[in-house]
Scaffold this active site. Structure first.
Site, PDB file in Angstrom:
ATOM      1  N   HIS A  97      -9.255  18.383   7.408  1.00  0.00           N
ATOM      2  CA  HIS A  97     -10.636  17.940   7.222  1.00  0.00           C
ATOM      3  C   HIS A  97     -11.078  17.129   8.428  1.00  0.00           C
ATOM      4  O   HIS A  97     -10.284  16.380   9.003  1.00  0.00           O
ATOM      5  CB  HIS A  97     -10.778  17.067   5.972  1.00  0.00           C
ATOM      6  CG  HIS A  97     -10.259  17.707   4.736  1.00  0.00           C
ATOM      7  ND1 HIS A  97     -10.822  18.834   4.194  1.00  0.00           N
ATOM      8  CD2 HIS A  97      -9.219  17.388   3.934  1.00  0.00           C
ATOM      9  CE1 HIS A  97     -10.139  19.177   3.114  1.00  0.00           C
ATOM     10  NE2 HIS A  97      -9.164  18.327   2.931  1.00  0.00           N
ATOM     11  N   GLU A 115      -8.498  12.090   1.568  1.00  0.00           N
ATOM     12  CA  GLU A 115      -8.001  12.294   0.210  1.00  0.00           C
ATOM     13  C   GLU A 115      -6.597  11.744   0.099  1.00  0.00           C
ATOM     14  O   GLU A 115      -5.951  11.453   1.115  1.00  0.00           O
ATOM     15  CB  GLU A 115      -8.015  13.785  -0.144  1.00  0.00           C
ATOM     16  CG  GLU A 115      -7.074  14.632   0.695  1.00  0.00           C
ATOM     17  CD  GLU A 115      -7.313  16.136   0.510  1.00  0.00           C
ATOM     18  OE1 GLU A 115      -8.461  16.580   0.628  1.00  0.00           O
ATOM     19  OE2 GLU A 115      -6.331  16.851   0.266  1.00  0.00           O
ATOM     20  N   HIS A 172      -2.546  19.755   6.241  1.00  0.00           N
ATOM     21  CA  HIS A 172      -1.948  19.547   4.925  1.00  0.00           C
ATOM     22  C   HIS A 172      -2.075  20.770   4.041  1.00  0.00           C
ATOM     23  O   HIS A 172      -2.981  21.585   4.216  1.00  0.00           O
ATOM     24  CB  HIS A 172      -2.572  18.335   4.228  1.00  0.00           C
ATOM     25  CG  HIS A 172      -4.038  18.483   3.932  1.00  0.00           C
ATOM     26  ND1 HIS A 172      -5.006  18.345   4.892  1.00  0.00           N
ATOM     27  CD2 HIS A 172      -4.697  18.760   2.783  1.00  0.00           C
ATOM     28  CE1 HIS A 172      -6.194  18.512   4.356  1.00  0.00           C
ATOM     29  NE2 HIS A 172      -6.050  18.777   3.067  1.00  0.00           N
ATOM     30  N   ARG A 192      -9.788  25.799   7.440  1.00  0.00           N
ATOM     31  CA  ARG A 192      -8.545  26.482   7.101  1.00  0.00           C
ATOM     32  C   ARG A 192      -7.806  26.837   8.390  1.00  0.00           C
ATOM     33  O   ARG A 192      -8.350  27.542   9.246  1.00  0.00           O
ATOM     34  CB  ARG A 192      -8.871  27.728   6.277  1.00  0.00           C
ATOM     35  CG  ARG A 192      -7.678  28.315   5.562  1.00  0.00           C
ATOM     36  CD  ARG A 192      -8.058  29.482   4.651  1.00  0.00           C
ATOM     37  NE  ARG A 192      -8.867  29.068   3.512  1.00  0.00           N
ATOM     38  CZ  ARG A 192     -10.049  29.603   3.195  1.00  0.00           C
ATOM     39  NH1 ARG A 192     -10.567  30.574   3.905  1.00  0.00           N
ATOM     40  NH2 ARG A 192     -10.699  29.168   2.149  1.00  0.00           N
TER      41      ARG A 192
END
Ligand code: ZN
Length: 312
Positions: A97, A115, A172, A192
């Protein structure tokens, strides 16, 4: 005194999902490919409703708009966090991200995404992907363009009760066999990096190679810096797991009784194990609720484990 806001989760079917949200949490799931339980969400793609009381049936986004007093009269135009439980039967794609600055410039003023994951359950030799092994951005770019994935991707062993913060720029992925509770910024800009060369409807899913090379942190922090054991922390104490620019997350193991004053603008709580009560209302594993501003003193009883969070 404001009431506690017990929420109805929203479920999402995913190609990598499974049936453990029913088996382990007792939820009524829409199918045996249910990958996500959006437990505390005001996102337009899954806006939780209040289960009971004077706000029964209202969505979280509606409450945020019409009853800001419940959230300490916030400045933000939308509920800032999203709490999910994820049941991964298969591997999720490998992602990264952007941070707020990159997303603002390249994604139409969107927010970046930070996150964190608490491992609720996993298979014996479970791993997850966090970080990479490239020493420089040039090496990162070469490894991605040449498809040297096993060399690049850092897989780390994981066990129940581990906690990991995924800052923007961290490569991740959730691997099959993991069930996690995710607390995240309410945003969804995802690049991605790699999808294990899988095909969906005969085609590979789109990769975001250039953006990924731009935003991945090089070198990556070490695995030891990323993972924290949060299984057996002191009982009857709000144990801080992380405090970053967007949220603070705690683990709480109630054993007998525990009381505290709700002094945050609002406090999100998820019961991840056991059962008990909060101000005489019974709660159990799988319940997710918000203690609003002005809730006052919180009296908890029972034997249960919770993950709590508040926004910054
Ligand atoms: Zn992510």
């Amino acid at each position: 005194m404001q009431p506690m806001l017990l929420l109805n989760p929203v479920f999402k079917q995913r190609i990598w999902g499974g049936d453990q949200l029913k088996a382990k949490f007792g939820y009524e799931i829409p199918g045996d490919d249910t990958g996500e339980c959006w437990a505390v969400s005001a996102h337009p793609n899954g806006d939780c409703t209040v289960k009971e009381g004077i706000y029964e049936g209202a969505t979280l986004s509606e409450l945020w708009e019409k009853h800001p007093e419940l959230f300490g009269n916030p400045r933000e135009d939308r509920f800032p966090l999203l709490v999910k439980i994820i049941d991964a039967k298969d591997d999720l794609s490998i992602q990264v991200h952007p941070d707020d600055a990159y997303a603002k410039e390249h994604e139409n003023g969107s927010l970046g995404k930070t996150e964190c994951w608490y491992i609720l359950d996993c298979t014996e030799d479970a791993t997850l992907v966090a970080g990479h092994n490239a020493g420089s951005r040039e090496e990162l770019s070469d490894m991605i363009h040449q498809g040297r994935w096993t060399e690049l991707i850092r897989e780390i062993p994981i066990k129940k009760g581990d906690f990991i913060q995924i800052d923007p720029g961290t490569v991740h992925a959730i691997k099959g066999g993991l069930m996690i509770l995710e607390t995240q910024q309410n945003s969804d800009i995802t690049y991605r990096v790699y999808d294990y060369d899988r095909l969906t409807d005969g085609k590979p899913r789109e990769l975001h190679v250039a953006q990924s090379i731009d935003v991945i942190t090089v070198p990556a922090p070490t695995a030891q810096e990323s993972v924290k054991d949060a299984l057996n922390l002191p009982e009857n104490k709000m144990n801080e797991l992380i405090s970053c620019d967007y949220y603070t997350v705690w683990k709480l193991d109630v054993e007998g009784s525990f009381s505290f004053e709700q002094s945050h603008p609002f406090l999100i709580m998820s019961v991840i194990g056991g059962e008990g009560s909060i101000n005489a209302r019974t709660i159990k594993k799988g319940d997710h609720f918000i203690l609003p501003a002005g809730f006052g003193s919180v009296e908890m009883q029972g034997k249960m484990q919770l993950i709590a969070s508040c926004a910054k």
